[in-house]
Write an enzyme that holds these catalytic residues in place. Sequence first.
Site, PDB file in Angstrom:
ATOM      1  N   ASP A   1      17.331  49.933 -70.241  1.00 41.11           N
ATOM      2  CA  ASP A   1      15.872  49.787 -70.293  1.00 41.11           C
ATOM      3  C   ASP A   1      15.183  50.858 -71.135  1.00 41.11           C
ATOM      4  OD1 ASP A   1      15.924  52.059 -68.625  1.00 41.11           O
ATOM      5  OD2 ASP A   1      14.164  51.349 -67.530  1.00 41.11           O
ATOM      6  N   GLU A   2      15.930  51.516 -72.015  1.00 40.58           N
ATOM      7  CA  GLU A   2      15.239  52.528 -72.812  1.00 40.58           C
ATOM      8  C   GLU A   2      15.835  52.718 -74.192  1.00 40.58           C
ATOM      9  OE1 GLU A   2      16.100  55.603 -69.905  1.00 40.58           O
ATOM     10  OE2 GLU A   2      15.888  57.121 -71.438  1.00 40.58           O
TER      11      GLU A   2
HETATM   12  N1  DCP Z   1      19.606  51.888 -62.202  1.00 40.09           N
HETATM   13  C1  DCP Z   1      20.750  51.752 -61.427  1.00 40.09           C
HETATM   14  N2  DCP Z   1      21.255  52.820 -60.755  1.00 40.09           N
HETATM   15  C2  DCP Z   1      20.649  54.026 -60.838  1.00 40.09           C
HETATM   16  C3  DCP Z   1      19.505  54.202 -61.616  1.00 40.09           C
HETATM   17  C4  DCP Z   1      19.000  53.091 -62.295  1.00 40.09           C
HETATM   18  O1  DCP Z   1      21.292  50.658 -61.347  1.00 40.09           O
HETATM   19  N3  DCP Z   1      21.146  55.065 -60.181  1.00 40.09           N
HETATM   20  C5  DCP Z   1      19.065  50.717 -62.887  1.00 40.09           C
HETATM   21  C6  DCP Z   1      17.889  50.177 -62.151  1.00 40.09           C
HETATM   22  C7  DCP Z   1      16.698  50.504 -62.980  1.00 40.09           C
HETATM   23  C8  DCP Z   1      17.286  50.629 -64.380  1.00 40.09           C
HETATM   24  O2  DCP Z   1      18.638  51.027 -64.216  1.00 40.09           O
HETATM   25  O3  DCP Z   1      15.686  49.524 -62.873  1.00 40.09           O
HETATM   26  C9  DCP Z   1      16.557  51.639 -65.221  1.00 40.09           C
HETATM   27  O4  DCP Z   1      16.644  52.913 -64.642  1.00 40.09           O
HETATM   28  P1  DCP Z   1      15.496  53.975 -64.712  1.00 40.09           P
HETATM   29  O5  DCP Z   1      16.055  55.274 -64.337  1.00 40.09           O
HETATM   30  O6  DCP Z   1      14.792  53.879 -66.031  1.00 40.09           O
HETATM   31  O7  DCP Z   1      14.507  53.568 -63.532  1.00 40.09           O
HETATM   32  P2  DCP Z   1      13.449  52.420 -63.379  1.00 40.09           P
HETATM   33  O8  DCP Z   1      13.230  51.680 -64.647  1.00 40.09           O
HETATM   34  O9  DCP Z   1      13.826  51.585 -62.228  1.00 40.09           O
HETATM   35  O10 DCP Z   1      12.142  53.197 -62.954  1.00 40.09           O
HETATM   36  P3  DCP Z   1      11.151  54.081 -63.832  1.00 40.09           P
HETATM   37  O11 DCP Z   1       9.849  53.324 -63.819  1.00 40.09           O
HETATM   38  O12 DCP Z   1      11.047  55.366 -63.109  1.00 40.09           O
HETATM   39  O13 DCP Z   1      11.740  54.212 -65.185  1.00 40.09           O
HETATM   40 CA    CA Z   2      12.897  52.823 -66.552  1.00 36.20          CA
HETATM   41 CA    CA Z   3      15.587  54.374 -68.126  1.00 34.35          CA
END
Ligand code: DCP
Ligand code: CA
Ligand code: CA
Length: 356
Positions: A106-107
């Site tokens: 996602d980045e």
């Molecule tokens: N992910 C995962 N296990 C983790 C961390 C993240 O499977 N320990 C997955 C779920 C997230 C995605 O990867 O949706 C992206 O991780 P991010 O760290 O970017 O977190 P989010 O997108 O969920 O939240 P934020 O809004 O803080 O970026």
């Molecule tokens: Ca994210």
């Molecule tokens: Ca991320």
Amino acid sequence: MRLIALVDMDYFFVACEELRRPEIKNKPAIVGSDPKQGEGRGVVMTASYVARKLGLRSGMPLSMAYRIRKDTIYIPQDFEYYEQMSAKVMTLVKVYADKFEQVSIDEAFIDISKRAGDYDDALELMRKLKQEVKDKLGLPCSIGISVNKLMAKMASEDAKPDGIKAVKEEDAAGFLSRKPVGELYGVGRKTGKMLEEFGYRTIGDLAKANPVVLVERFKSYGAELHNSANGVDDSEVQENWEVKSIGRERTFERDTSDRHEITKAIREMSKEVGDELKKGGFAFKVVTIKLRYSNFEETLKSRSLTHRSVEPEEISQVATQLFDKYAETGEELRKVGVRVSNFVKYKGQKRMAEYA
Ligand code: DCP
Ligand code: CA
Ligand code: CA
């Protein structure tokens, strides 16, 4: 001037789920691994911002999440779907990049130095990108802009959720200094704990530390820590993303042998593939289909055209012919895929150099 941006999707997995289940919006929802009816040792992968306000966090055992809130909406992970959404996001992001480097599902970092002359340009451009991602996909993201990857990442964290933040070089030290050392990009839980034990509480503490002492304590990593704490990062945006083909896959809700349903999926995917090709300015020569049967057996079949084409209709036509010729009659399919390859560029779009 170097201008780098980091685009990171907000609560990505849950945000994807909200798209197909709008009823969970504004509710405490989490995506996690299989809880196996309470027997599993699953953890929360991500939580919506509503859920985070209630104390639900990624990495937390599911059992704990339920203890905190009984009405937590649990959604089992569907990586395939998140990867599809990720690919759509990245296709949009790439268009805004001189150089593009995806670093996780996602980045992505993008170098925008050539197309943005200054911070005002960069902000305008990134606002446009953010809006496009929201309008076309319905997904929120946060974007950080700065002089290097490290600072862009740190700025994006500050912009969350759903924001944009630019940090100029001259403001970098001040921006970093009061943040807890654990928030420094690249510092994991273990290093964070060690740093605190040595008395470095904030990034500012670490920035002021004697680099020699840091190297003694953290070996070669010490120098990097010191640079990072001072906002220094010379690493380039690495164009790791090399396209040799463009494709789509679809898993059916229920395994099917219905020709109508399958060819419809082929047509839809061909259209998406064709649109992506057009954006990149490519013509293709080879069409491949992938058929995965209920028993997980998989076949790939390709056909080479005698000419280069850019037409989605042609992709669809050839893919359908391949399907008709090679699919086992009556066998149920779990998944079908369409892919084109053997590209040649037909438009001189400089920014799409990575496709070449
Ligand atoms: N992910 C995962 N296990 C983790 C961390 C993240 O499977 N320990 C997955 C779920 C997230 C995605 O990867 O949706 C992206 O991780 P991010 O760290 O970017 O977190 P989010 O997108 O969920 O939240 P934020 O809004 O803080 O970026
Ligand atoms: Ca994210
Ligand atoms: Ca991320």
